[in-house]
Design a protein around this motif. Structure first.
Motif, mmCIF file in Angstrom:
data_model
loop_
_atom_site.group_PDB
_atom_site.id
_atom_site.type_symbol
_atom_site.label_atom_id
_atom_site.label_comp_id
_atom_site.label_asym_id
_atom_site.label_seq_id
_atom_site.Cartn_x
_atom_site.Cartn_y
_atom_site.Cartn_z
ATOM 1 N N GLY A 103 -27.817 1.680 -31.490
ATOM 2 C CA GLY A 103 -27.818 1.432 -30.057
ATOM 3 C C GLY A 103 -26.788 2.187 -29.268
ATOM 4 O O GLY A 103 -26.697 2.037 -28.041
ATOM 5 N N THR A 104 -25.999 3.001 -29.920
ATOM 6 C CA THR A 104 -24.963 3.754 -29.200
ATOM 7 C C THR A 104 -25.164 5.262 -29.290
ATOM 8 O O THR A 104 -24.433 6.017 -28.644
ATOM 9 N N VAL A 105 -26.159 5.700 -30.069
ATOM 10 C CA VAL A 105 -26.366 7.137 -30.260
ATOM 11 C C VAL A 105 -27.104 7.725 -29.078
ATOM 12 O O VAL A 105 -28.195 7.281 -28.712
ATOM 13 N N VAL A 106 -26.513 8.721 -28.478
ATOM 14 C CA VAL A 106 -27.164 9.505 -27.424
ATOM 15 C C VAL A 106 -26.929 10.962 -27.747
ATOM 16 O O VAL A 106 -25.785 11.407 -27.836
ATOM 17 N N PHE A 112 -33.286 -7.392 -26.771
ATOM 18 C CA PHE A 112 -31.942 -7.005 -26.344
ATOM 19 C C PHE A 112 -31.956 -5.552 -25.878
ATOM 20 O O PHE A 112 -32.548 -4.684 -26.528
ATOM 21 N N SER A 113 -31.315 -5.294 -24.771
ATOM 22 C CA SER A 113 -31.134 -3.921 -24.295
ATOM 23 C C SER A 113 -29.840 -3.376 -24.894
ATOM 24 O O SER A 113 -28.763 -3.961 -24.687
ATOM 25 N N LEU A 114 -29.955 -2.281 -25.644
ATOM 26 C CA LEU A 114 -28.790 -1.705 -26.311
ATOM 27 C C LEU A 114 -28.055 -0.752 -25.374
ATOM 28 O O LEU A 114 -28.622 -0.287 -24.371
ATOM 29 N N PRO A 115 -26.806 -0.435 -25.665
ATOM 30 C CA PRO A 115 -26.003 0.399 -24.764
ATOM 31 C C PRO A 115 -26.618 1.748 -24.418
ATOM 32 O O PRO A 115 -26.418 2.261 -23.311
ATOM 33 N N LEU A 128 -33.114 8.170 -29.824
ATOM 34 C CA LEU A 128 -32.914 6.736 -30.027
ATOM 35 C C LEU A 128 -32.777 5.999 -28.707
ATOM 36 O O LEU A 128 -33.151 4.824 -28.597
ATOM 37 N N SER A 129 -32.283 6.671 -27.700
ATOM 38 C CA SER A 129 -32.127 6.041 -26.388
ATOM 39 C C SER A 129 -33.467 5.720 -25.742
ATOM 40 O O SER A 129 -33.540 4.905 -24.822
ATOM 41 N N GLN A 130 -34.554 6.347 -26.231
ATOM 42 C CA GLN A 130 -35.887 6.113 -25.672
ATOM 43 C C GLN A 130 -36.773 5.333 -26.639
ATOM 44 O O GLN A 130 -37.984 5.206 -26.412
ATOM 45 N N SER A 131 -36.196 4.806 -27.687
ATOM 46 C CA SER A 131 -36.998 4.166 -28.728
ATOM 47 C C SER A 131 -37.156 2.663 -28.493
ATOM 48 O O SER A 131 -36.428 2.049 -27.708
#
Length: 427
Positions: free
Chosen positions: A221-224, A24-27, A197-200
């Protein structure tokens, strides 16, 4: 009546299928990989970052960053983190490798929702307190000093240094003076750059419910981070040349440690399965040629092995053993003999079939739990392997012919292409 003098018949192993993961691709751009198995009410969560030794701007930064994640956050002390993990009977640790860093949580399925906020806190809010950092540095330096009293450590360290080069991340030696200079500020910068987290890649396996998957997507999946910094990587190249033979002196040692090897094709090489069979014949199991010759026949060592260490940027082949110092030259001579024999003689069919059966059985055993299945799947992801790599493994090794192994041995096992390192008391 059962005749115990007669071995039971060997049954061919059927095709082994690696369970497929749901991806799944997260936001925020991260990917969540889910492998479900409800055999036991446990789960393993792993959050993987490009934050290994390969990516560090200075020696020691990736190691210290990973180990300091559990030493305190903005809302929890190290003791509070440890107590919370213990209360739920869970396990949480962060490991740093050559290519990546991985935060791993094991817990009962019912406790996952309670522990996810702690995982998020550890990943996004570490404080890298100076007292704990200095203690960690001291402990690490002491541990390395102890290890450097062992010939096996010295041989492995020098072998990697010579094989990859002094500036290549895989070949850089531990330098305690540089290690002491690492600051908390450097760790915070590295964390900001590399623990995004966006690159994990996030791997969840075990007794996973839909609600657990949804919760991970919402929390992780929403932390940037508000200020993502693009890291710059130094240009690195493998060593152009290195001494073919090298010796590391360890005065007073009764044994010598040998490391002989070379650079090796990556796992996505078209003949990777054939190469694995070749290495297994040489020294990959207890009945291998190196073991039969150097341990069983000559009695020069308790153990000797040949293996391939696959990494994302460069892989290596290595033969390793510890021997009585007086037997060093004899052991090296026999290693050379076995390497030469593989290049001049075809492997007998009965020996080759034994190795094939061993590899197939060991492979099936390595897929006995969902955690082991997930480990194989992670190799597919990080080594850019085709999805059928493991599903075809048994078929591919059963099709290997002794004639092709002879050709591969001539191409890849030439003694003149290898680096030799001995650590011990020079006679």
């Amino acid at each position: 009546m059962l005749d115990r003098k007669v071995a039971p018949p060997v049954q061919p192993l059927a095709r082994v299928t690696l369970p497929a993961a749901d991806v799944f691709s997260l936001p925020n751009g991260a990917r969540l990989h889910v492998l479900r198995n409800d055999a036991q009410p446990v789960v393993r969560l792993q959050v993987v970052f490009k934050a290994g030794k390969w990516y560090e701007p200075a020696p020691g930064i990736s190691l210290l960053t990973a180990r300091m994640l559990l030493e305190g956050t903005r809302t929890r002390t190290a003791r509070q983190i440890a107590d919370e993990i213990a209360f739920y009977g869970a396990s949480l640790e962060c490991e740093q490798g050559f290519d990546r860093a991985t935060l791993t949580l094991y817990c009962l399925t019912r406790h996952l929702p309670k522990l996810l906020p702690l995982v998020l806190d550890v990943l996004t809010e570490p404080t890298f307190p100076d007292p704990e950092l200095e203690q960690l540095k001291t402990r690490t330096i002491q541990n390395v000093r102890v290890e450097r009293q062992k010939s096996s450590y010295l041989a492995a360290e020098q072998f990697s240094h010579n094989l990859f080069g002094s500036t290549y991340p895989y070949g850089v030696k531990f330098d305690e003076n540089l290690f002491r200079l690492v600051t908390a500020t450097q760790l915070r910068t590295f964390h900001q750059q590399r623990y995004q987290l966006s690159q994990s890649e996030i791997f969840l396996c075990g007794d996973v419910a839909d609600a657990d998957q949804k919760l991970i997507g919402e929390l992780l999946g929403t932390v940037v981070l508000s200020s993502e910094v693009k890291p710059t990587l130094p240009a690195v190249a493998l060593a152009a040349s290195a001494p073919a033979q090298d010796y590391v002196l360890l005065k007073g040692s009764l044994q010598s440690s040998l490391r002989i090897g070379k650079l090796w094709p990556a796992l996505n090489h078209p003949q990777t399965h054939e190469l694995q069979v070749l290495v297994k014949v040489l020294g990959g199991y207890f009945g291998s040629r190196l073991m039969r010759n150097i341990r069983e026949d000559k009695g020069l060592t308790y153990g000797i092995y040949a293996s391939v260490n696959p990494r994302e940027h460069a892989s290596s082949f290595v033969i390793g053993s510890d021997v009585n110092a007086t037997n060093t030259e004899a052991a090296i001579k026999e290693i050379h003999f076995e390497l030469s024999r593989l290049q001049t003689e075809r492997i007998p069919e009965d020996e080759l079939q034994t190795v094939k059966n061993y590899m197939a059985g060991k492979f099936a055993n390595e897929l006995s739990t969902v955690f082991e299945q997930c480990d194989k799947y992670m190799n597919l992801v990080f080594h850019d392997l085709p999805t059928a790599y493991y599903s075809e493994f048994v078929e591919r090794i059963q099709d290997v012919q002794s004639s092709s192994l002879l050709t591969l041995a001539q191409e890849y096992l030439s003694i003149n292409s290898m680096i030799e390192v001995v650590a011990g008391p020079r006679e």
